[in-house]
Design a protein around this motif. Structure first.
Motif, PDB file in Angstrom:
ATOM      1  N   LEU A 122      42.275  40.711  44.340  1.00  0.00           N
ATOM      2  CA  LEU A 122      40.968  40.667  43.683  1.00  0.00           C
ATOM      3  C   LEU A 122      40.969  41.661  42.536  1.00  0.00           C
ATOM      4  CD1 LEU A 122      37.891  39.686  43.895  1.00  0.00           C
ATOM      5  CD2 LEU A 122      37.518  41.852  45.111  1.00  0.00           C
TER       6      LEU A 122
ATOM      7  N   TYR B 279      41.188  39.810  50.722  1.00  0.00           N
ATOM      8  CA  TYR B 279      42.184  40.173  49.711  1.00  0.00           C
ATOM      9  C   TYR B 279      43.110  41.276  50.218  1.00  0.00           C
ATOM     10  CZ  TYR B 279      39.561  37.287  46.496  1.00  0.00           C
ATOM     11  OH  TYR B 279      38.939  36.221  45.891  1.00  0.00           O
TER      12      TYR B 279
ATOM     13  N   ILE C 224      42.951  45.133  46.065  1.00  0.00           N
ATOM     14  CA  ILE C 224      41.834  45.128  45.121  1.00  0.00           C
ATOM     15  C   ILE C 224      42.249  45.985  43.944  1.00  0.00           C
ATOM     16  CG2 ILE C 224      39.414  45.678  44.717  1.00  0.00           C
ATOM     17  CD1 ILE C 224      38.912  45.407  47.688  1.00  0.00           C
TER      18      ILE C 224
ATOM     19  N   ASP D  78      38.331  38.704  38.261  1.00  0.00           N
ATOM     20  CA  ASP D  78      37.440  37.928  39.121  1.00  0.00           C
ATOM     21  C   ASP D  78      35.979  38.325  38.945  1.00  0.00           C
ATOM     22  OD1 ASP D  78      39.483  36.429  40.851  1.00  0.00           O
ATOM     23  OD2 ASP D  78      40.133  38.522  41.045  1.00  0.00           O
TER      24      ASP D  78
ATOM     25  N   LEU E  27      34.122  32.318  43.745  1.00  0.00           N
ATOM     26  CA  LEU E  27      34.092  33.559  44.509  1.00  0.00           C
ATOM     27  C   LEU E  27      32.786  33.676  45.294  1.00  0.00           C
ATOM     28  CD1 LEU E  27      35.980  36.025  44.811  1.00  0.00           C
ATOM     29  CD2 LEU E  27      34.609  37.160  43.069  1.00  0.00           C
TER      30      LEU E  27
END
Length: 546
Positions: free
Chosen positions: A63, A252, A255, A276, A528
């Motif tokens: 992410l 995820y 990050i 994102d 998302l």
């Protein structure tokens, strides 16, 4: 008078590209609103935070979140400070004793399974016995004592983290009592904030001590762990696969936080697939993406109301005269100001308090808030300014559109408003030096602590003066005692009565003009889910999934 108001509203509409919506706090996934300058209508789709179900899957995906600036530290408490970006990143690495669920508005267990107020200033926590810290050792009461006494208090004597805490003591291995230096039941909610994350002395020492841990924060017991910081580029966290909360599934594996001051560039990174999430977009700019089918837009308020404060200190000019303050209030078009300040996603405030407060009441009617230029001119004449008066408003750059609307409003009453928008450091210096007549400053009163309830009117330190806008403290003893009573009151009905009393006092003395709910905005990838918020409206990076 009506024509003048229409003109101001037309200006507001132009400044927000005629894109409006109503109900910024609603839970609807889409909103409809009328353009304020005509009968043309625009439909916008805005996803609200804290609505999606929790994630249940884990993947090896990454992410990427675009933040507006790079923090100077990733564990600010060690250096006696907090920064917004540091709090957002730290929220993924650090667990606090309790957590606040912004979907249900309820406190929930975290590192503590239970808690109770022993008396007005002592709060006892029972700790979980299955938490592993970053160095592999179990969480014990001594870790809380170390965090509280050596970091919160010793390193943070001048900010909210340590200002109100006297100390912590371990009652046994899994029970700890924290003592506060003043009474405020909402200190419990404050303890859910990221700056109250728990660490151990051993892991801090292993990271190189309090100085080193600010850039090498291999600490805490959170759902993600620190992996890498590339200065000027990015911070990477990796999923903590030994996380104590087995109900949590981090979708995820990593990050990555990137830093770009250009909001348009952050949004373009989302559209291109390079990021994102584009966090902390200017609301007016985010509104222009609301109908873009390739991204999601979220615009929301977070319990902070923007106020126009009047300088009433010893060095004040015309605004020291209450009639001048009342004249300014009468001349302002609060609907137009709210349209610009919230990009049409919020309405003019009808109270000092934000509607998210559990003690909120609407103390102003729309009729009271209506533009009254003739009444403003009459008050100015009575104050000796019949030929006009010149005043200065201090604000940050992002306040310029709002101040420009005010400038046009006040000109109708014969008030010349000069707008001063210095950089942040000069703004702070000017604010607390009283170098202005008007200033836009918001506060977050939904949590009742001394730093949150009318902070610009009261003593913030128990033993010293606070940050009174305009210079020396001017409020009455009744004002001070009522603020103290509101902060310490545990009964919601009684707190509502006290809040209403304070609102009436603000109204009677025209201490400030209540403007609009402050808004936050982000743009993120269409597929998302899991946009949730943490304290002060910060994005919670840990709950996203596809």
């Amino acid at each position: 008078m009506k024509a003048k108001k229409v003109m101001a509203m037309a200006m507001a509409s132009a400044m927000i590209l005629s894109l409006t919506a109503c109900g910024g706090s609603s839970s609807d996934s889409s909103s409809k609103g009328d353009s304020s300058s005509s009968d043309a209508k625009a439909t916008v789709s805005v996803v609200k935070p804290n609505q999606d179900a929790a994630n249940t899957e884990k993947t090896d995906e990454t992410l990427t979140i675009g933040l507006s600036s790079e923090p100077s530290s990733l564990y600010g408490a060690a250096g006696g400070k907090t920064e917004n970006e540091e709090q957002i990143i730290g929220n993924a690495m650090l667990d606090s004793l309790v957590k606040f669920n912004y979907a249900t508005n309820e406190l929930e267990p975290s590192l503590a399974t239970d808690w109770e107020w022993v008396d007005d200033t002592h709060l006892k926590f029972t700790l979980r016995d299955d938490v592993t810290m970053s160095d592999g050792t179990p969480l014990v009461a001594d870790d809380v004592v170390y965090t509280c006494n050596k970091i919160w208090i010793e390193q943070n004597t001048t900010n909210d983290t340590g200002k109100y805490i006297k100390g912590a003591t371990a009652d046994d291995e899994h029970t700890v009592t924290i003592e506060f230096n003043t009474t405020a039941p909402d200190f419990l909610k404050m303890m859910s904030w990221t700056n109250f994350g728990i660490v151990s002395e051993d892991e801090v020492n292993a990271a190189g001590g309090l100085d080193a841990v600010q850039t090498n924060p291999v600490i805490g017991s959170g759902p993600y762990k620190f992996k890498e910081w590339k200065n000027g580029q990015s911070v990477t966290l990796e999923r903590n696969d030994n996380y104590w909360d087995k109900d949590y599934a981090g979708y995820y594996k990593e990050i990555v936080f990137t830093f770009t001051s250009d909001a348009a560039a952050r949004e373009m990174a989302v559209e291109s697939g390079d990021a994102d999430i584009a966090y902390d977009m200017p609301v007016s700019q985010a509104a222009t993406y609301a109908e873009n089918d390739s991204v999601n837009t979220t615009i929301y308020d977070f319990g902070q109301t923007t106020h126009l404060w009047y300088n009433m200190g010893d060095n004040a000019g015309a605004t020291k005269d209450q009639k001048v303050r009342e004249a300014i209030d009468k001349a302002l078009d609060f609907d137009a100001i709210a349209q610009v300040g919230t990009a049409g996603f919020g309405e003019a405030a009808l109270s000092y308090w934000d509607p998210s407060c559990d003690y909120y009441t609407a103390n102003y009617t729309k009729e009271e808030r209506a533009v009254d230029v003739d009444g403003a001119k009459e008050l100015l004449d009575e104050a000796g300014y019949g030929d006009g008066v010149e005043i200065t408003a201090l604000g940050l750059q992002d306040n310029t559109p709002v101040l420009t609307v005010m400038q046009a409003n006040l000109a109708e009453a014969g008030i010349t408003l000069k707008i001063d928008t210095p950089d942040t450091a000069q703004f702070v210096e000017g604010a607390f030096g009283g170098d202005y007549d008007l200033i836009c400053v918001g506060d977050t009163p939904a949590i009742r602590t001394p730093a949150s309830v009318m902070p610009f009117l009261q003593k913030l330190n128990v033993d010293g003066p606070g940050m009174v806008i305009g210079g020396a403290k001017w409020t009455s003893d009744e004002f001070d005692s009522t603020i103290t009573d509101l902060i310490s009151e545990s009964d919601t009905d009684k707190a509502t009565e006290l809040a209403t009393k304070l609102d009436e006092m603000v109204k009677d003395e025209t201490v400030c003009s209540n403007l609009y709910p402050e808004m936050k905005a982000s743009v993120y990838a269409k597929d998302l889910k899991g946009f949730n918020t943490s304290e002060r409206g910060f994005v919670d990076a840990t709950g996203f999934y596809e």
